[in-house]
Enzyme design. Structure first.
Site, PDB file in Angstrom:
ATOM      1  N   ASP A   1      42.465 -69.683 -74.743  1.00 53.03           N
ATOM      2  CA  ASP A   1      43.078 -71.005 -74.646  1.00 53.03           C
ATOM      3  C   ASP A   1      42.171 -72.044 -75.294  1.00 53.03           C
ATOM      4  OD1 ASP A   1      44.436 -73.291 -74.023  1.00 53.03           O
ATOM      5  OD2 ASP A   1      44.647 -72.859 -71.893  1.00 53.03           O
TER       6      ASP A   1
ATOM      7  N   HIS B   1      52.613 -74.716 -70.340  1.00 50.85           N
ATOM      8  CA  HIS B   1      51.319 -74.744 -71.018  1.00 50.85           C
ATOM      9  C   HIS B   1      51.307 -73.586 -72.005  1.00 50.85           C
ATOM     10  CE1 HIS B   1      47.245 -75.496 -71.995  1.00 50.85           C
ATOM     11  NE2 HIS B   1      46.762 -74.423 -71.398  1.00 50.85           N
TER      12      HIS B   1
ATOM     13  N   CYS C   1      48.739 -78.943 -76.256  1.00 54.54           N
ATOM     14  CA  CYS C   1      48.490 -77.519 -76.032  1.00 54.54           C
ATOM     15  C   CYS C   1      49.165 -76.607 -77.054  1.00 54.54           C
ATOM     16  CB  CYS C   1      48.879 -77.128 -74.615  1.00 54.54           C
ATOM     17  SG  CYS C   1      50.644 -77.256 -74.218  1.00 54.54           S
TER      18      CYS C   1
END
Length: 683
Positions: free
Chosen positions: A355, A332, A274
């Site tokens: 994202d 995250h 991530c």
């Protein structure tokens, strides 16, 4: 009359790029300018001088098959909505006139071609050709990406280095990252990303037209950073097996990734997780002129069924079980981009969540956002894009369930842990900025270790629902540090006016930030006798020799299960935390007199805190400071041993730059890092 000839067109690259704040891209051979502001072309004519009474100039600007034609006038009045071209009548050099071209503030981003035509009497035409790259302009008040303060533009557009926050909310890890937007090849790789996207390949004309909109651009980039639907930049890998590529923890900047992708013919780079996906997207957006920052959400919920509840299962001895498809990642990482949302109304302008980590499909494609941060806080679930998914990441509840032979023994709830800290790098300083309040209403401060620990204790108490009326609080004595014991306290509180005999089970498991824990590596059990209304505090330690070889860069899930030996009712408290690794120390000699294009010296040092020999590979890098990377092999050193390496570097850019170093240990799954901010002045 003698004919007029265009002998040369000077793009005035240095002057234009300085005015357009794109001079950092000087390694590119292209003229790089921003929309909403004029740039200058200087003509060198032959044959005769330009005659304003009988000659005229026209400009044709082309993006793919889109084109616009405009006459060159003597009016300096530029338009925010259409292309214009003009000459300055004052001090006009008729043999070498200058032409200014201004793109509207809503012009599509891309690689443009232009034709400059000179028409003389009789209709004769002479033509010159050229190219330029056009980017968004956060300095232009009419641009949808305009951000109002100069320090914001410097941080979120111009800055080529930053910090990524990882670890856990109680033990933050600040990881240096080089965004590398000015490094050779990066600009071209980012422009290529738009060209090879499925949107462009499917309908080039429509793609070019829509590139005027940062909402559209950001969705294209979000999808192209991962490779799930296209020839995107990065291949994700959470398996722990990286033998066919590079471990995500090894990357130190975006430049190597983007250039490898472009040079390979757009084959996905292996591997990313991530923070790598987010950091590379941040680079691309800053290159395109869209303000962008990397954001970390600690205790990020991944709710697969959309019920805003994450179930976590434990055994009666405190072992966390792999029984749920839902999960809570310890952290995250995504990005926020600043833009107007004309599709939603001005109330949703500002920071938008995007994202690029491939988790969820949006419009049939693995991308996410842009989701207005304001809409997430206000729970405007119907707005574009993907607000329910992001809302769950920061707001879901956790149900912790103790199981035995398929039977539920205990259930407790935590409504505060998810999204407990959301943060980004502060403007102008190498430290954290807490932005949790932008996403949600916060009940208590989480900016210091002591307050976070008390909040954790409060949550442990409030989430415990047990008829035994014995509460358990599990708390760390301090943030754990490599080479030192992990010290923690279990507090048992008897709320009844009767004696209690309690059995305590303690369990520790290693886990990756996004995975369920592995097998137990440490366990303990104890018996506690509690008098009526008594509070008993019990202290424990996990020694370095017990966790060093198991944990490394992973985290620890620590759980305490208390069983009433009379009623057999159970109460659970748990905590997940990381072990803070030591830092590399970087000292720049004469750091107050660092000049561009002058050789400088730095010393990188490391002291071994571990209980055994360690060695590995040391890498030193710094965008604008070092070309490429400097590598050293570190021989194994004993506990307490210290090593120093002297390096030289020659800065090639003015400004605040980051010198960073990383030491990948060969016998522990851990990487030691350090960084030093270096202010480079003009010579």
């Amino acid at each position: 009359m003698e004919d007029i000839v265009i002998q040369n067109v000077n793009l005035e690259q240095s002057e234009n790029m300085q005015r357009h704040r794109t001079d950092g891209f000087s390694s590119s051979k292209s003229l790089v300018v921003r929309r909403g502001a004029p740039f200058k072309l200087s003509l060198q004519l032959g044959g005769r001088e330009f005659d304003p009474k009988s000659d005229c100039l026209r400009v044709k600007v082309m993006l793919g098959r889109l084109c616009v034609r405009m006459a060159v006038t003597f009016s300096k009045r530029v338009s925010s909505s259409r292309w214009t071209a003009y000459m300055e009548s004052k001090n006009l050099d008729l043999q070498n006139p200058s032409v200014f071209i201004s793109a509207p503030s809503s012009a599509p981003v891309g690689c443009y071609r232009f034709q400059l035509h000179v028409y003389s009497q009789g209709g004769r035409r002479r033509t010159a050709l050229g190219k330029f790259l056009l980017l968004c302009n956060p300095w232009c008040g009419d641009d949808d990406v305009y951000i109002p303060f100069e320090d914001q533009r410097e941080e979120y557009v111009a800055n080529d280095a930053g910090l990524l926050f990882m670890g856990t909310a109680v033990n933050l890890v600040s990881r240096p990252w080089s965004f590398d937007q000015y490094e050779p090849g990066v600009l071209e790789s980012c422009m290529s990303l738009l060209q090879v996207s499925p949107k462009h390949q499917t309908n080039q004309r429509l793609d070019y037209l829509k590139r005027n909109d940062p909402v559209y651009i950001s969705r294209v980039v979000s999808a192209m950073i991962n490779c799930e639907d296209d020839c995107g930049v990065l291949k994700g890998n959470w398996s722990g097996d990286f033998k066919n590529g590079v471990s995500p923890t090894t990357w130190t900047g975006s430049g190597d990734i983007l250039n490898q992708w472009a040079k390979s013919g757009y084959k996905p780079v292996k591997y990313g997780q991530c923070w790598v996906f987010a950091a590379v997207m941040c680079t691309v957006m800053r290159v395109l002129g869209i303000p962008c920052r990397v954001v970390t959400n600690f205790n990020s919920a991944h709710d697969t069924n959309g019920n805003l509840v994450i179930e976590e299962y434990y055994s009666e001895k405190g072992e966390k079980l792999k029984l749920s498809k839902d999960s809570v990642w310890n952290f995250h990482v995504w990005v926020e981009c600043w833009m107007a949302r004309k599709d939603l109304g001005s109330g949703m302008d500002g920071w938008q969540v995007l994202d690029p980590t491939p988790q969820n499909r949006s419009g049939g494609v693995f991308c996410c956002g842009p989701s207005p941060v304001k809409a997430i806080k206000k729970r405007c679930m119907e707005m574009f894009y993907d607000i329910p998914f992001v809302y769950a990441e920061v707001n879901a509840d956790i149900h912790m369930i103790i199981m035995s032979q398929g039977r539920v023994l205990s259930l407790s709830k935590d409504t505060e842990k998810v999204g407990s800290l959301i943060c980004t790098k502060a403007i102008g300083f190498p430290r954290l900025e807490n932005i949790t309040g932008d996403y949600k209403l916060i009940k208590s401060p989480t900016s210091t270790l002591s307050s976070r620990t008390s909040t954790i204790s409060d949550r442990s108490t409030s989430r415990t629902e047990s008829r035994s009326q014995v509460f358990v609080i599990l708390s760390l004595d301090k943030a754990p540090v490599a080479g030192e014991p992990v010290s923690f306290t279990v507090k048992l509180i008897n709320k009844q006016k009767m004696r209690k005999a309690m059995k305590l089970h303690l369990n520790a498991q290693a886990k990756e930030y996004n995975h369920s824990p592995s097998d137990t590596f440490w366990a303990n059990s104890d018996i506690a006798q509690l008098g009526p209304m008594e509070v008993k505090v019990m202290t424990y330690q996990i020694l370095p020799a017990e966790y060093e070889d198991v944990v490394g860069d992973d985290l620890i899930n620590l759980a305490a299960v208390v069983e009433d030996m009379s009623s057999h009712e159970r109460t659970l408290a748990s905590e997940e935390f990381n072990i803070a690794t030591p830092k590399l120390t970087i000292q720049v000699l004469d750091e107050n007199s660092v000049k561009v294009n002058e050789e400088q010296t730095a010393i990188v040092s490391f002291k071994n805190p571990y209980s055994h020999l360690v060695g590995g590979e040391l890498i030193v890098a710094g965008a604008g400071l070092i070309q490429g990377k400097i590598l050293f092999r570190l021989l194994p050193m004993r506990t307490g041993g210290k090593v120093e390496h002297r390096i030289t570097f020659t800065p090639n850019m003015v400004g605040t730059k980051m010198l960073q170093a990383s030491l990948k240990l060969s016998n522990i799954n851990s990487t030691i890092r350090g960084f030093k901010m270096v202010i480079v002045d003009k010579d």
